[in-house]
Design an enzyme around this catalytic site. Sequence first.
Site, PDB file in Angstrom:
ATOM      1  N   CYS A 391       0.833  -1.203   0.000  1.00  0.00           N
ATOM      2  CA  CYS A 391       0.000   0.000   0.000  1.00  0.00           C
ATOM      3  C   CYS A 391       0.871   1.257   0.000  1.00  0.00           C
ATOM      4  O   CYS A 391       1.702   1.442   0.897  1.00  0.00           O
ATOM      5  CB  CYS A 391      -0.914  -0.006   1.215  1.00  0.00           C
ATOM      6  SG  CYS A 391      -1.794   1.557   1.477  1.00  0.00           S
ATOM      7  N   CYS A 394       0.631   3.276   3.195  1.00  0.00           N
ATOM      8  CA  CYS A 394       1.386   2.678   4.298  1.00  0.00           C
ATOM      9  C   CYS A 394       2.876   2.984   4.128  1.00  0.00           C
ATOM     10  O   CYS A 394       3.569   3.337   5.089  1.00  0.00           O
ATOM     11  CB  CYS A 394       1.163   1.167   4.340  1.00  0.00           C
ATOM     12  SG  CYS A 394      -0.552   0.669   4.635  1.00  0.00           S
TER      13      CYS A 394
END
Length: 471
Positions: A391, A394
Amino acid sequence: MASATASISATSIVPRDLKAVQIAAVRHLEPSISTSTASNAPSRRRWAAARPLRAVEPGRRGEAVAAPAAAAAAGAVVEGEKRREEVDEVVDYEKLAAELENASPLEIIDKALERFGNDIAIAFSGAEDVALIEYAHLTGRPFRVFSLDTGRLNPETYRFFDEVEKHYGIRIEYMFPDAVEVQALVRSKGLFSFYEDGHQECCRVRKVRPLRRALSGLKAWITGQRKDQSPGTRAHIPVVQVDPSFEGMDGGIGSLVKWNPVANVEGKDIWNFLRTMEVPVNSLHSQGYVSIGCEPCTRPVLPGQHEREGRWWWEDAKAKECGLHKGNIAQEADMLGTNANGATAISSVNGTPDIFETEAIINLSRPGIENLLRLESRADPWIVVLYAPWCQFCQGMEASYMELAEKLSGSGVKVGKFQADGEQKPFAQEELQLGSFPTILFFPTHSSRPIKYPSERRDVDSLLAFVNALR
């Protein structure tokens, strides 16, 4: 040194007719940017006669003394304010990138400077990024330049910085690493720990965090990334994008725009352009250096070697990034699509490197997070991030979360992570309030229900305020 929001440098206000001549001349060079067309570009000596507005007294470099310059600058400020009002409008940068895919670097930089005015700056690394400064100069618009001084650069690079400042009559704003952080790193691991445990920690202290400070005062930045620099990590960079890793002055995801005007230009064409325009270049290039970074981590390349092979040569050649452009790293997960709330598809991607890797962060297994969830009385409070390694959001908060863990070390607050993608995602959605990646939870000492962090701001100060309010 002045803050990142301070004005760094400005080109002369070039008369409109001269600006048209300059742009037309350089566009004639593009896209091939061949040295054979050098005679079509006006020489800098001829420009000097038409540019009296940058006349500067000795010892007072950077101060324009001609009255017309003040009037022109005042008009530029008014126009700039109007443009900044337009910037607040929602822009589809994927669409804009597609529209500019075949545009010249000059046109792209002109569009960026026109749109963001004093809220955008060029990131200058001391290598061929001088091409960006030359393009910005040719637009005739004011522009800003900043650079990261890691404290480990080659002497030739520092001399090059000085040459560039004098050549363009600008002041580069240098961003330095935090002295306390550098001292702690060197005292605990020595001067050359990156040869043994990877360069990420050193780059995080010396480059990533200073860059984050610089970008926090901007709405956009201009980089010299090219697709041919690193096929493993830069092959798909667009000419303009919402920055996937850093935040701008307004804070939050989507608050910073990243311009990569030479993304589609090959290295040989950049060098033809530099030679044609007779601009300063780093003397290390003549010694076999192509991609230039810190002195201990850079070496010349041999004929036939790729330019990035001279950077961190002791590591895997497929992922040579220091963290400044970590959002580039192509993952198979990018092809899985995203749903409306930003979470990617359910299945995890094999082979994706893990993130948030530091001794200060505890890696929780499924039984571990279940046990933590069941406890109604905990010895210590916990903050835990639910994440997926692929991600981009993230990845974008990795540095701030790791810094948070370091700040909370020894405070009695435990910092953890739980990989919640793939087969763990249904559990995380049902039991851990997972809505999108990343989701941050705080487990108080006397409550069975974790408290979800509600904000999109993921800088270390915001996260620390959240913890301190609940601990």
